[in-house]
Design an enzyme around this catalytic site. Structure first.
Site, PDB file in Angstrom:
ATOM      1  CD  GLU A 264      52.142  16.347  39.072  1.00  0.00           C
ATOM      2  OE1 GLU A 264      51.842  16.661  37.926  1.00  0.00           O
ATOM      3  OE2 GLU A 264      51.985  15.189  39.506  1.00  0.00           O
ATOM      4  CG  HIS A 285      82.697  10.902  31.194  1.00  0.00           C
ATOM      5  ND1 HIS A 285      84.061  10.784  31.077  1.00  0.00           N
ATOM      6  CD2 HIS A 285      82.291   9.857  31.968  1.00  0.00           C
ATOM      7  CE1 HIS A 285      84.461   9.698  31.726  1.00  0.00           C
ATOM      8  NE2 HIS A 285      83.408   9.121  32.276  1.00  0.00           N
ATOM      9  CE  LYS A 385      45.976  16.959  33.536  1.00  0.00           C
ATOM     10  NZ  LYS A 385      45.428  15.895  34.359  1.00  0.00           N
TER      11      LYS A 385
HETATM   12  O1  PA5 Z   1      49.955  13.142  39.701  1.00  0.00           O
HETATM   13  C1  PA5 Z   1      49.021  13.616  39.089  1.00  0.00           C
HETATM   14  O2  PA5 Z   1      47.906  13.753  39.615  1.00  0.00           O
HETATM   15  C2  PA5 Z   1      49.157  14.039  37.641  1.00  0.00           C
HETATM   16  O3  PA5 Z   1      50.468  13.904  37.195  1.00  0.00           O
HETATM   17  C3  PA5 Z   1      48.261  13.165  36.773  1.00  0.00           C
HETATM   18  O4  PA5 Z   1      48.571  11.819  37.015  1.00  0.00           O
HETATM   19  C4  PA5 Z   1      48.404  13.455  35.280  1.00  0.00           C
HETATM   20  O5  PA5 Z   1      48.132  14.804  35.024  1.00  0.00           O
HETATM   21  C5  PA5 Z   1      47.435  12.577  34.454  1.00  0.00           C
HETATM   22  O6  PA5 Z   1      46.127  12.724  34.929  1.00  0.00           O
HETATM   23  P1  PA5 Z   1      45.002  11.648  34.652  1.00  0.00           P
HETATM   24  O7  PA5 Z   1      45.409  10.349  35.267  1.00  0.00           O
HETATM   25  O8  PA5 Z   1      43.769  12.222  35.284  1.00  0.00           O
HETATM   26  O9  PA5 Z   1      44.870  11.534  33.157  1.00  0.00           O
END
Ligand code: PA5
Length: 396
Positions: A264, A285, A385
């Site tokens: 990410e 394996h 989202k």
């Molecule tokens: O690292 C990030 O910012 C994302 O993976 C969020 O943590 C994830 O989308 C969840 O978002 P939120 O904590 O706003 O619900």
């Protein structure tokens, strides 16, 4: 203590001279890093809040036999990773159970069956407070609690961890629920040392030791940069996949957390290394064949935690067998011209994990900056989202 062994050059995939251009960029990358927004995680974590967290944890233990954590992505993976690492495989102690990270009807209906005869507390975690999976799971569980508990009891049993706006923020304010916070300048995947993770972790870890290791981990910048430039140079040689390896099944979620952290942070603008994972010896394996002899598009990073074993098989300690297997796999992969980075933790404890987490935070940030992308946003996740919001509106 953590040992780093980045002898990628042994395989001749990356040579010393390949690293030079990135070594020379170090000052530039450090300056860019300091100029980034969202580096609230790069400072000493205060222990002021620890007593408050521990007090809440003790209260929960008094009236509940389990904590149900609702979260996804950065509000889930880190605490689940450490929870699994430190939990015994077969234990009947106080449990922390996670949900909200999928829309599995099977999982949720089995969960409701389990909760029927249990007293429990919910910790719903979302920085934005608006994430679809979390809202759905939260509304389901709250509805279930309304049939089981009075409004007053529910107030004692819901703890909301969120930012300063959004659906969950309003929910907590309107109903007067207890809250924990996630600072504005720390994004989800870098929030391991915030309430979002420290509260659920306080149930089975010594969080003071975790913080202490993390704070000392500031010195890891040097090793983190070394790892970042090796990854970057491997990418230049068309090694576009990094395989994170553990020899301990309990560490699978830690590797999932790493996949999120790097995937990410780095995967933007058509760039980045694709993180994947294997658990050995299980996957020797299966994917072991591809790694040894298949398309040479990957390199590996072994995360080895040395352990003591009480088990002897055929007069040999299982620990010695495991260590021999680690060496054998590494040598076999070198022979197959697969570069192996080696990160070795001498013992599983909270202090060492705090150090390691800070190391990986720096590594992900520096690696992203070497790819000239912002380590701290996730515009691709936001696209999903946005689309899901539209699709769900059409269902109504
Ligand atoms: O690292 C990030 O910012 C994302 O993976 C969020 O943590 C994830 O989308 C969840 O978002 P939120 O904590 O706003 O619900």
């Amino acid at each position: 203590m953590i040992n780093f062994d980045f002898k990628t050059t042994i395989t001749n995939v990356v040579k010393e001279e390949d690293l030079l251009q990135y070594k020379n960029k170090k000052n530039e990358i450090m300056e860019s890093f300091q100029k980034c927004d969202m580096i609230g995680w790069d400072k000493n974590v205060s222990t002021d809040n620890i007593n408050h967290i521990k007090q809440m944890m003790k209260e929960v233990k008094k009236n509940s036999s389990l904590l149900l954590v609702i979260g996804i992505g950065g509000s889930f993976l880190g605490s689940k990773a450490l929870y699994d690492m430190f939990e015994h495989y077969f234990s009947d102690q106080f449990k922390v159970i996670y949900c909200g990270y999928s829309l599995s009807s099977n999982y949720l209906s089995d969960l409701l069956k389990l909760l029927k005869d249990k007293d429990f507390t919910v910790n719903v975690i979302s920085k934005s407070g608006n994430t679809m999976e979390i809202k759905l799971a939260y509304n389901l569980i709250k509805g279930f609690m309304q049939e089981k508990y009075s409004e007053e009891e529910i107030k004692q049993r819901i703890i909301v961890t969120t930012g300063t706006s959004g659906y969950l923020y309003e929910e907590a304010r309107t109903n007067n629920y207890r809250t924990l916070s996630i600072p504005d300048d720390i994004g989800g995947r870098y929030s391991m040392m915030t309430d979002a993770h420290l509260f659920p972790l306080s149930f089975n870890l010594d969080i003071e030791q975790l913080i202490s290791g993390y704070n000392d981990g500031e010195v890891m910048k040097k090793e983190a940069y070394e790892y970042a430039i090796i990854r970057r140079s491997l990418f230049d040689k068309n090694k576009i996949i990094e395989n994170y390896v553990s020899f301990e099944p309990k560490y699978e979620m830690f590797i999932e957390w790493l996949k999120q952290l790097f995937g990410e942070s780095e995967g933007k603008n058509g760039k980045g290394i694709f993180p994947t994972s294997t658990i050995f010896t299980r996957d020797l394996h299966s994917l072991g064949q591809f790694i040894q002899e298949g398309n040479k598009i990957l390199f590996e990073t072994f995360i080895i935690v040395r352990q003591n074993s009480e088990i002897n098989i055929d007069n040999t300690n299982l620990n010695n067998i495991n260590n021999a297997v680690v060496d054998a796999v590494r040598n076999a992969h070198y022979k197959g011209n697969v570069a192996v980075n080696f990160i070795e933790i001498d013992k599983l404890n909270e202090y060492n994990m705090g150090l390691l987490i800070r190391f990986f935070f720096y590594s992900a940030a520096f690696s992203s900056l070497l790819f000239e992308v912002n380590p701290f946003d996730q515009p691709g996740v936001e696209v999903y989202k946005h689309e899901i919001k539209k699709s769900l509106e059409n269902l109504k």
